[in-house]
Design an enzyme around this catalytic site. Structure first.
Site, short mmCIF file in Angstrom:
data_model
loop_
_atom_site.label_atom_id
_atom_site.label_comp_id
_atom_site.label_asym_id
_atom_site.label_seq_id
_atom_site.Cartn_x
_atom_site.Cartn_y
_atom_site.Cartn_z
N LYS A 183 16.50 15.48 45.93
CA LYS A 183 17.66 14.97 45.24
C LYS A 183 17.37 15.01 43.59
O LYS A 183 16.33 14.44 43.23
CB LYS A 183 18.46 13.64 45.87
N GLU A 228 26.96 -0.99 39.66
CA GLU A 228 25.70 -1.09 40.50
C GLU A 228 24.54 -2.06 39.93
O GLU A 228 24.19 -2.27 38.56
CB GLU A 228 24.87 0.36 40.11
#
Length: 421
Positions: A183, A228
């Site tokens: 990723k 986040e």
């Protein structure tokens, strides 16, 4: 990294209860606004009693700037004369900070403000920081000018055009399918210019109104509202929140539910989220015990997007500091990729830009190590009349360039809305 860590003479810090229930943002002057707010609580501050700006790291390891910051922070806090009549996390001296995403980038910055107003659990306080006993910071008397609208904006594309960024995504997918990595998170930037200097308070007011569940922040020119949470520390208790996997909100309840079901049932997004959770667990293990993560991600719905989310709880081991944890956790798989070293190389090659403090840790820490640090997402770097916006997407083997462009646009909308009168 060779840094001359200049610290002021002994500081006098006083915290008192403040019988004031106003919106925290109404305390802020236009000049040097610092903020960390969620659901009406948090901290606002202004002025500078001390400041540390770090150069790019020489070896690129990523740890030097955090060590230098921790050394400076320790010197500041240990040398201060502190009288704290409130005794909550965030009272006494508080340092706000923002670190660059890439250790090879300069401008990681820590600021100890002159004046701090905080609120927690319905209690409000005022902290002043002075250079000598008995002094009174002139900054506390700063005139509170009315918040100025941003005015007309002139927009332009960022480092890569839309087609060029789509090509970068396609290149990343090819490398992932070829086995180079699992990723990588690719970011875009965009530019806006106003006719006069942008008042960060206008952006903060809109962000706290429209994204109350996010952490609205303003640190050394970087302004945003991040969903986040990298770490919250209170005593030895540490909490975090992993976000990875995104869909926009639907215009109707039915469409919203369809998008949510698509997200939770997406092999691509569940895979991406799993990488982020595994990365965090591995990172926290040397610094924390009793790490708890839910077996399945939750659905976190925000005003404009919805995410797969996994809350994390842990206990900090003796001797480990807040910045130790921040340093170990950055970059998470949610903003870098997996494996980290390979993902960082791909980011440097394909993005074609310096992220600066975008996607780096941003937050605050007090003299006891309590603090909150998030990841600088959904944000813009404000410098005079100019704003540089950022948005990033997690790329895995199943990613489609057109879908990733749409996701980046949905993330740009946060700061576009904050900048638009």
């Amino acid at each position: 990294m060779s840094v001359a860590l200049e610290t002021p003479q002994q500081l006098t810090v006083r915290t008192v209860a403040l019988p004031d229930g106003r919106d925290l943002l109404t305390h802020l002057p236009e000049r040097t606004p610092l903020a960390w707010i969620r659901r009406g609580e948090g901290l606002v501050a202004w002025g500078e009693a001390a400041r540390l700006t770090l150069p790019a790291e020489s070896d690129g390891s990523g740890a030097e700037r955090f060590r230098a910051a921790a050394h400076w922070l320790s010197a500041i806090m240990s040398g201060a004369d502190i009288d704290d009549a409130v005794g909550l996390p965030g009272t006494g001296p508080v340092v706000f900070g923002g670190f660059t995403f890439d250790p090879g980038s300069p401008d990681s910055t820590l600021v100890l403000p002159r004046v701090i107003v905080g609120r927690r659990g319905g209690r409000t306080w005022l902290t002043t920081v002075c250079d000598r006993p008995g002094a009174h910071p002139s900054d506390i008397l700063t005139a509170m000018t009315p918040v100025r609208p941003v005015g007309p904006l002139h927009w332009s594309e960022g480092t890569l055009s839309t087609p060029e960024w789509g090509d970068a995504v396609a290149s990343a997918v090819a490398r992932i399918r070829g086995g180079d990595l699992d990723k990588v998170v690719l970011a875009r930037d965009a530019h806006a210019e106003a006719d006069s200097d942008i008042d960060a308070r206008a952006l903060l007011a809109r962000l706290t109104r429209d994204y109350a569940d996010c952490y609205a922040f303003s640190v050394a020119g970087m302004v945003g509202a991040t969903p986040e949470l990298l770490i919250r520390r209170e005593g030895d208790a540490v909490t975090s929140l992993v976000l990875a996997g995104t869909r926009p909100r639907g215009a109707t309840c039915e469409r919203d539910g369809e998008l949510a079901a698509e997200l939770t049932g997406s092999d691509k997004d569940v895979e991406e989220h799993g990488y982020a959770v595994d990365s965090l667990r591995e990172t926290l293990s040397p610094l924390c015990s009793a790490i708890e993560v839910s077996e399945e991600p939750e659905l976190l719905r925000l005003a404009n997007v919805q995410h797969l989310a996994s809350p994390v709880r842990a206990t900090l081991l003796p001797g480990a500091s807040t910045l130790d944890v921040v340093a170990a956790m950055h970059p998470t798989a949610a903003v870098g990729g997996t494996p980290t070293a390979t993902a960082m190389r791909v980011i440097r090659e394909l993005e074609g830009m310096d992220r600066g403090r975008y996607a780096g840790p941003v937050g605050w820490v007090d003299a006891h190590g309590n603090g909150e640090w998030g990841i600088a997402l959904r944000c813009a770097e404000i410098e005079g009349r100019r704003a540089r916006l950022f948005a990033g997407c997690g790329i895995v083997a199943g990613s489609d360039p057109e879908a990733e462009l749409a996701e980046a646009d949905s993330k740009f909308r946060v700061m576009r809305g904050a900048l638009t009168d």
